[in-house]
Write an enzyme that holds these catalytic residues in place. Structure first.
Site, PDB file in Angstrom:
ATOM      1  N   HIS A 184       0.857  -1.194   0.000  1.00  0.00           N
ATOM      2  CA  HIS A 184       0.000   0.000   0.000  1.00  0.00           C
ATOM      3  C   HIS A 184       0.884   1.231   0.000  1.00  0.00           C
ATOM      4  O   HIS A 184       1.511   1.546   1.006  1.00  0.00           O
ATOM      5  CB  HIS A 184      -0.919  -0.010   1.216  1.00  0.00           C
ATOM      6  CG  HIS A 184      -1.754   1.229   1.283  1.00  0.00           C
ATOM      7  ND1 HIS A 184      -2.722   1.512   0.349  1.00  0.00           N
ATOM      8  CD2 HIS A 184      -1.744   2.284   2.129  1.00  0.00           C
ATOM      9  CE1 HIS A 184      -3.272   2.673   0.630  1.00  0.00           C
ATOM     10  NE2 HIS A 184      -2.691   3.167   1.697  1.00  0.00           N
ATOM     11  N   ASP A 219       1.125   5.025  -0.382  1.00  0.00           N
ATOM     12  CA  ASP A 219       0.441   6.326  -0.397  1.00  0.00           C
ATOM     13  C   ASP A 219       1.121   7.293  -1.360  1.00  0.00           C
ATOM     14  O   ASP A 219       2.330   7.492  -1.292  1.00  0.00           O
ATOM     15  CB  ASP A 219       0.456   6.933   1.003  1.00  0.00           C
ATOM     16  CG  ASP A 219      -0.451   6.190   1.958  1.00  0.00           C
ATOM     17  OD1 ASP A 219      -1.640   6.052   1.641  1.00  0.00           O
ATOM     18  OD2 ASP A 219       0.031   5.748   3.015  1.00  0.00           O
ATOM     19  N   ASP A 270      -7.552   1.753   1.995  1.00  0.00           N
ATOM     20  CA  ASP A 270      -7.194   2.664   3.081  1.00  0.00           C
ATOM     21  C   ASP A 270      -8.146   3.835   3.295  1.00  0.00           C
ATOM     22  O   ASP A 270      -8.201   4.365   4.404  1.00  0.00           O
ATOM     23  CB  ASP A 270      -5.763   3.184   2.857  1.00  0.00           C
ATOM     24  CG  ASP A 270      -5.162   3.792   4.113  1.00  0.00           C
ATOM     25  OD1 ASP A 270      -5.578   3.387   5.216  1.00  0.00           O
ATOM     26  OD2 ASP A 270      -4.278   4.649   4.010  1.00  0.00           O
ATOM     27  N   HIS A 328      -6.016   9.715  -0.956  1.00  0.00           N
ATOM     28  CA  HIS A 328      -6.711   9.779   0.335  1.00  0.00           C
ATOM     29  C   HIS A 328      -5.887  10.373   1.465  1.00  0.00           C
ATOM     30  O   HIS A 328      -6.342  10.369   2.620  1.00  0.00           O
ATOM     31  CB  HIS A 328      -7.234   8.388   0.717  1.00  0.00           C
ATOM     32  CG  HIS A 328      -6.155   7.359   0.876  1.00  0.00           C
ATOM     33  ND1 HIS A 328      -5.659   6.649  -0.193  1.00  0.00           N
ATOM     34  CD2 HIS A 328      -5.478   6.929   1.956  1.00  0.00           C
ATOM     35  CE1 HIS A 328      -4.721   5.821   0.243  1.00  0.00           C
ATOM     36  NE2 HIS A 328      -4.590   5.973   1.542  1.00  0.00           N
TER      37      HIS A 328
END
Lengths: 981, 981
Positions: free
Chosen positions: A46, A48, A170, A415
């Site tokens: 994951h 970001d 997320d 996000h």
């Protein structure tokens, strides 16, 4: 590196000789075993697109003291590991990072990766530019960033790279619109991992962690999407994080005192058994990964290989657990083939309560100026796209500039970007990126304007600080200034234009030389008092424009002696708390009554409705709020200071300038002919102390009997009904956070109504909002905090600009109306105008008009009123992407039909084909999983699919004009690729 | 994994077609540039064979919460990265880890690694089993662990894997003997990185960081070794740690706002420039690595590739910095070709002062029982090696058992094992490993005994707790017990044997049935009082044995009525502080006088010398000492309590049992015919409190006028002269630590003398020692601390066993003599007997002797007295490794010659060849770098080399007996491989 790839390529080619090529997609899934618990082990990282570090810092592994994360190494090492064993799988999610990595790869590396993609070993999941937020984003930008990501994948790899599954693991709550868009893009399902804890508990009890989301009341089957919650978030397989950043025990299978194969296998099977109990099929998905994991992929894969080996070895001893590398798509495929039925879901997953004291509703408002700047980015992006299309801009530089803004807007949807949940330095970097990208794309817009207008100089400029009435172009003089307005909407729109000027008299004329009525008003003194504002222009010139696509207005300074009436608007009166009685401010559509004593709005009359509406500011004094969570300690404290105010009344515009307190002021404004009331707020610096943070709301108190029911938009498109203290399918524990637990994201609109009257507030950016008391609406405008809420950002959200706590300015818009579908339809029109107003370009007027004949711009006025020109942009050198949307829902309108032949012709179209929403898959080829719903009759005996619910458009220039007819059902969006000459 | 290696192998084979194979070794070094600063970038990982984690935890990456480190991944990923680019290099140091990794590799992986080794891309440096400590180790064990590592490399890869350079980058001070051994093994040089800060500062001023170490006064050229200090330790290239565990900036060369190529190159070149100023040639070595780095080797190599690329790109702009992947050997080769001259070094690098308050002298003593247990390991290893050789044990199990103890002893030499600087749980693991390994090898010894003796039962057992007079075998009864003694020394030795027994009368007979004089003495009550000791046996039977290689003694219980004189020794008297006068304890060689008032030794007379020698215990009350550093706060505090004592006088042994205080006691012991005084101390639990740690020394105060001069051994071999407050070539700042800064490692012996008398103290394990005052010697015996000293172990050294602070027991031995070379020579003989006494095997005697004819054991008594049987062990299925040492130095003796033909024949020799010290390189092939020394005349114009200084032995069975003559110069060791039938 060249050497490596040469070796590997040779190796792969050699291997190919003996290996039949596997199909990609579901055909590449590993076989499962029917009578066993099938454990789909899903390696993923994951990553970001900015959070604690900037995008580039994450990519390069820069500033690892802030957070250890280097995406380049993740991709490098994952690819090396995938090459080693064809059984291995990895999913790549964020295309922003993948693209950045891809362009650095030598050709041989690209060939290897292509092969991995074609064999389903590297599978794209999600696939959008970033994993977007779902609360604060506008659907237009979500569609854009999926189109962008999926187009890159399509162009780079072709069909094998097309993601099948959404992977929103997320984001802090999940919107129904996101699911709807997934369905419209042809995704087979989506997975996420954050859900209100009470909701999740209930769903675990009911075996309802997986469901069919009915994501649009208007679109029905076209918006149904299988949706699943991961069992324990995305990063926690307790005890089995093999990543280089983790410390869980590796599988030790050597001749060692520490050999732990037995206990590790026991533990994993015990965990799998626990998980399997909560799912309906004999398949479970276990994600293996987490934030920025797989930087040293060898560690992960080596241990997963062993885990798989030793778990499956147990089968010979009677174990019925079968484990293998998989992907979310392969898991979903197994679930689809499982032919079970699933419960439905009709609302959304907001707010996200991670525990009884933690509703993640603060981020709906966090970093209000960044949220607003993102809207500017979208605004310019749409303007530049349309102008690039109209002017057929095709130079590399132009393509790059436009693409760059597309990408940065993709980044902004992330996000931790638009949400405001990133560290300050990262926020600063987003600002830099977005600013640069807007400036670049603006060059395209200007290049376009040069070809599309006959203005002589072509030296257009934009002003990015008009929100504080500053423009470098007019700061010395607004004499002989041309304002060229671009209207991104399909239909001709009317808007009041405001230009910063000195206190002079001006005359405004249109392209035909006709004088246009104008007025000059002073800028609110609180704005003028901003220390960092240059005070060259203390007034604004206001005039009413009406623009099809492009129109220019000419401003000339006039002497007051020129026998032309001064257009300066004078102050009517200043009121302070010694006054009493009322002040009425009204125009032909709207009447406002101000209470002289309080200085606040008291009554609004418009649309034939009159209602007592008090507008106040109010403060949540909080302590434990953070960038994510809003945690109130008690009721809101209304700012009851008596407000001094000044009224300016012109023929075009009437303004009430309110001084609320030392750090809150507001202008209430109505324009002649515009059917909404504008509240332009200015808040900050918000005072805080060691024990007190402050979160500021604007509060509208009406007498409407809303009974706890209110409505908020979902990503600026459809509306959802909210009911105070209620959830769709579970009991929420709201004892600790009765306010925050009733907050919802408001991207564009919040409203309430009773049988007669309806009050709607429209916003200029995403905010949190609620209706805490009967008849009241509130929107949180700004927050300054004193604590971090412990979700990782590890910084207090207390923005500063220019050395003082951040001052934010913005607008909300009030519409009072009768409570019917016409009212909500009217709000939608206002919404579009607020969302995509004119973009203003400035130039100096010259005496001689250019003789160049400008290119023609298409005329979209034939579109039905409910049809929005959602997208018009260059898609490839000879293709245009064209999206139209019926923005009325099934209550507000019906299907509308129109013909796009003339648009097609104006754009030089040769042929046009219809695609899925993202523009990359011919709609005729779309075939997506259909899942049977609980109680919907007998289960199917074979897997079912959805295909396009209408006949996809596919026509050529030679065909009849009637073949170019397009019908749009309520809320339907249709996407076309126009091949042009 | 199989798949990977298949691919890579195919790839490599393909590549081979087009690539001429590079030679390994120096031929594989990258080209350098004559007119530039050549930067040798040396990728390496420093992998402790246990420290904060156990060996296996480090290997598997287990317990990463303690320390993130996984050696398996280091090797996995490094190999992958080396494959990618033939320019890349990596050095592998610790063979313990490499071996562990290697055995897990599939065949194809092995082939790839072999190719990398053959091309010099993976280069072994150091290459011993572990990177041994240099203070507390005995030379025999160092030789063993180098032989072990180098043999593995030789057997696995052949000549290309042979290390050229010693790489002692972490040990905390450096011994001269280590350098001498390197030279004897044919190494070209050694590098390390820890040196006293004052020494380093001085050397930087003098351009003396590199030198020629004259490592033996006896061996001269045979022991000269180029030695270099790394510029900034081994882990610090400030700002350029690219490892996954680091946070320094990566090289960002993409199209990024963060692009930092310029600044990174500027910084690196600035650093290189700084370094280059301190070295004599135009070459500098920059190690790139650190503790357990390269777990994600891709990160390291990707960035180093870029660093190299961009630094060398500067050359086109006139930069004269040239950088490339290199190895310490390649750097050394460049230095050797540089033909510069170097200063000499004759002493050693102890103590290591890292700052003025930190002399790393505590670890000389830390974990005294572990240091002793390591000696037991060596003892059993030599016994098992010899017995395996004599009995020609060749089963797999036997080979494995012996090899396992070799390996664990290799592990124990590690600079965080024998040093006592590891965490407690790691120390416990070392104990476990060593215990298991001793038990395993003991089985070999027993198997050997079965073939070498005609004892009937063959059920031999060892007793590992004889140090506290506990033996499971004799705890019920010592009746009919056979004690079989194995003497590992070359010459017949005489020793008193002590057996735990109940208080009974016993008769001891030898193999010929002759009664051997024996006595029974009580065990000191402080030992009996140990809570965790089983109290079955409260006495010890003592008898005098004389053993060539193997001899058995038979113990029988006799009734006191059997008309045989009881052999129980009775107490003479118990003295307490009310007594006055003296107690004399003496035998035919030694006379001790005890002061009745103080209870302490007062005078010693032996070897015709009499001297007042007071022996006391004394305490350093410290606070800031740690496992590494001894930091005294002031002078030692002598324990002046008046000592109660009891005297036991037998004909064979006389003992003074002293009760010093609640936690210190001692037995002073002399044996008839043994020319040393034994002091068996028992210390603990040492009391500490929050502010006070205690470090206990034994102190010998004589009247000898030593004037600050004393002598300590270097790794149990040669002696070095120490002078209080003096260093060989620099001024040490000793103001803060005048005691600790004068401490030196004592592995076997410390001594002082004046013109007449000489006092030597021999130890049973490594300890720190010094002579702080004139005529005094002290040895630190035990330490219990209250602080960690901040060097990483992050634990207080405060050992506990069985729930109480550790109680340690041990012996020191005093020899008083005239001050001449005969005295030191005599000490050497004692040293050997202390180091390698008999190993005692127990069995039950049967009435019938076995009729089996035992195998013959060779008789080494023909060796000259100064010749030590250093090693005799199986080398391969048909080879024996055989080492002999002249253990007298050039002052003590001369060259000695002897003939090994009879040994050769007894061992079934077919041919014998001489090798370097490690046994793996034919001595005739040894050719090592010679470096010119400062002031040694005109520099050579071509590189010079050393070859063997004598004609290597290489003879066959058929040759004349005279050809088997061996000459050993003082301190010379010669190593042979005997091929047997």
């Amino acid at each position: 590196m060249k050497y490596l790839w040469s070796i590997l390529l040779v190796a792969l080619l050699v291997v190919n000789v003996n290996q039949s090529e596997a199909d990609c997609g579901y055909a590449a899934c590993h076989e499962t075993k029917p009578n066993m618990v099938n454990i789909h082990l899903v390696p993923h990282s994951h990553d970001d697109v900015g959070w604690l570090k900037t995008v580039d810092q994450y990519f390069y592994g820069h500033k690892n003291n802030v957070q250890h994360a280097g995406v380049q190494y993740i991709l490098d090492t994952v690819i090396s590991e995938l090459v080693k064993d064809p059984k291995r799988r990895f999913i790549q999610v964020e295309t922003a990072f993948f693209n950045k990595w891809w362009v650095e790869q030598p050709e041989t590396s690209k060939q290897i990766v292509t092969k991995l993609v074609n064999e389903g070993r590297l599978e794209f999941t999600g696939g959008s530019w970033s994993m977007n937020d779902e609360a604060a984003v506008n659907y237009q930008s979500v569609i854009d960033q999926y189109s962008l990501g999926l187009k890159f994948l399509e162009n780079t790899f072709g069909a094998c790279a097309r993601p099948r599954v959404g992977w929103q693991i997320d984001p802090f709550g999940h919107s129904r619109e996101q699911a709807s868009l997934y369905a419209q893009m042809g995704y087979d399902g989506e997975f996420f991992s954050r859900m209100d804890h009470n909701d999740k508990d209930t769903r675990m009890e009911n075996l309802s962690l997986e469901m069919v989301w009915e994501a649009s009341e208007s679109l029905n089957d076209d918006a149904k999407l299988f949706t699943g919650l991961l069992y324990t978030y995305y990063w926690e397989t307790p005890g089995f994080c093999f990543d280089v950043h983790c410390s869980d025990d590796p599988i030790i299978d050597g001749d060692s005192y520490d050999n732990n194969v037995k206990s590790r296998v026991d533990d994993f099977i015990a965990y799998a058994k626990k998980v399997a109990a909560f799912f309906r099929t004999n398949h479970i998905m276990i994600p293996m990964g987490g934030d920025f994991q797989y930087e040293d992929a060898e560690v992960n894969f080596k241990n997963m290989d062993k885990l798989i080996k030793y778990i499956n070895e147990r089968q010979s001893e009677g174990s019925n657990y079968n484990i293998f590398y998989s992907t979310p798509a392969c898991y979903l495929n197994s679930v689809h083939e499982g032919l079970m039925t699933y419960p439905n879901k009709t609302q959304d997953f907001f707010p996200y309560g991670s525990d009884t004291n933690s509703f993640w509703t603060g981020y709906f408002t966090s970093r209000p100026t960044q949220k607003r700047f993102e809207r500017d980015g979208n605004h310019m992006l749409q303007v530049a796209k349309q102008l690039s299309t109209f002017a057929n801009l095709t130079s590399d530089k132009q393509n790059e500039d436009l693409e760059y803004l597309r990408r940065i807007m993709g980044v902004m949807q992330h996000h931790d970007a638009i949400t405001g949940t990133e560290k300050q330095h990262v926020s600063d970097d987003y600002d830099r990126l977005l600013h640069d990208a807007i400036v670049g794309a603006q060059n395209n817009a200007i290049d376009g304007l040069r070809k599309l207008t006959n203005l002589p100089t072509g030296e257009f400029e934009s002003c990015m600080q008009l929100n504080i009435s500053v423009c470098a172009f007019t700061k010395d003089s607004a004499d002989n200034v041309v304002v060229t307005l671009f209207n991104p909407l399909a239909h001709t729109s009317t808007e009041y234009v405001r230009i910063p000027v000195k206190e002079e008299s001006y005359q405004v004329t249109d392209e035909k030389g006709r004088v246009v009525a104008s007025e000059v008003l002073p800028v609110a003194w609180q704005v003028l008092a901003l220390e960092y504002r240059s005070n060259d222009t203390q007034h604004e010139l206001v005039f009413k424009a009406s623009v099809d696509k492009i129109a220019s207005y000419f401003i000339k300074k006039v002497d007051s002696g020129d026998n032309i009436a001064s257009n300066q608007v004078n102050m009517v009166e200043t009121y302070d708390d010694n006054d009493s009685g009322e002040t009425v401010v009204e125009n032909s559509l709207i009447k406002l009554v101000i209470d002289n004593k309080t200085g606040r709005l008291k009554t609004v009359s418009m649309n034939g409705v009159s209602e007592s509406i008090e507008q106040k500011f109010a403060v949540y004094k909080t302590k434990d709020s953070g960038a994510y969570a809003f945690r109130s300690n008690g009721d809101v404290e209304e700012v009851d200071d008596e407000v001094e105010f000044t009224v300016y009344e012109g023929a075009l515009v009437k303004e009430v300038h309110q001084h609320v307190n030392e750090w809150i002021s507001q202008v209430i404004r109505i324009y002649e002919g515009i059917n909404r009331v504008e509240f332009e707020w200015l808040i900050g610096p918000i005072p805080t102390d060691e024990e007190t943070a402050r979160e500021i709301v604007t509060l509208f108190k009406s007498g409407i009997s809303s009974n706890g029911v209110f409505y908020t938009d979902t990503n600026g498109r459809e509306m959802l009904k909210r009911e105070k203290n209620k959830r769709e399918s579970f009991e929420a524990d709201l004892n600790q956070q009765p306010i925050s637990g009733n907050y919802y994201p408001v991207t564009s609109r919040i409203a309430l109504q009773d049988g007669n009257k309806r009050l709607a507030i429209l916003t200029d950016r995403a905010q949190g909002g609620s209706s805490i008391n009967n008849g009241e609406l509130e929107l949180m405008l700004h927050r300054r905090l004193i604590r971090d809420d412990g979700y990782g950002v590890d910084e207090v959200l207390s923005e500063e600009k220019f050395g003082t706590p951040l001052i934010a300015r913005g607008k909300v818009f009030l519409i009072l109306n009768v409570a019917d579908a016409k009212a909500t339809a009217a709000e939608r029109v206002e919404e579009k105008q607020i969302h995509l107003p004119y973009w203003k370009f400035f130039s100096k007027s010259s005496s001689v008009s250019s003789s160049a004949v400008p290119l023609e711009t298409p005329d979209f006025n034939d579109f039905p009123n409910s049809v929005h020109l959602l997208t018009l942009e260059p898609f490839s050198d000879d293709e245009i992407l064209f999206r139209v949307e019926n923005f009325m829902d099934h209550n507000e309108g019906k299907a509308v039909s129109f013909n796009i032949r003339s648009i097609f012709d104006t754009l030089g179209g040769l042929e046009i084909r219809e695609t899925t929403l993202d523009g990359n898959l011919p709609l005729s080829e779309m075939k997506r999983f259909k899942f049977h719903q609980d109680g919907a009759g007998v289960s199917p005996s074979t897997p079912e699919y959805y295909t396009a619910s209408h006949k996809p458009l596919a026509v050529e220039k030679s065909q009849d004009v009637d073949d170019f007819s397009v019908t749009l059902k309520p809320m339907q969006i249709r996407t076309f690729i126009i091949k042009r000459e």
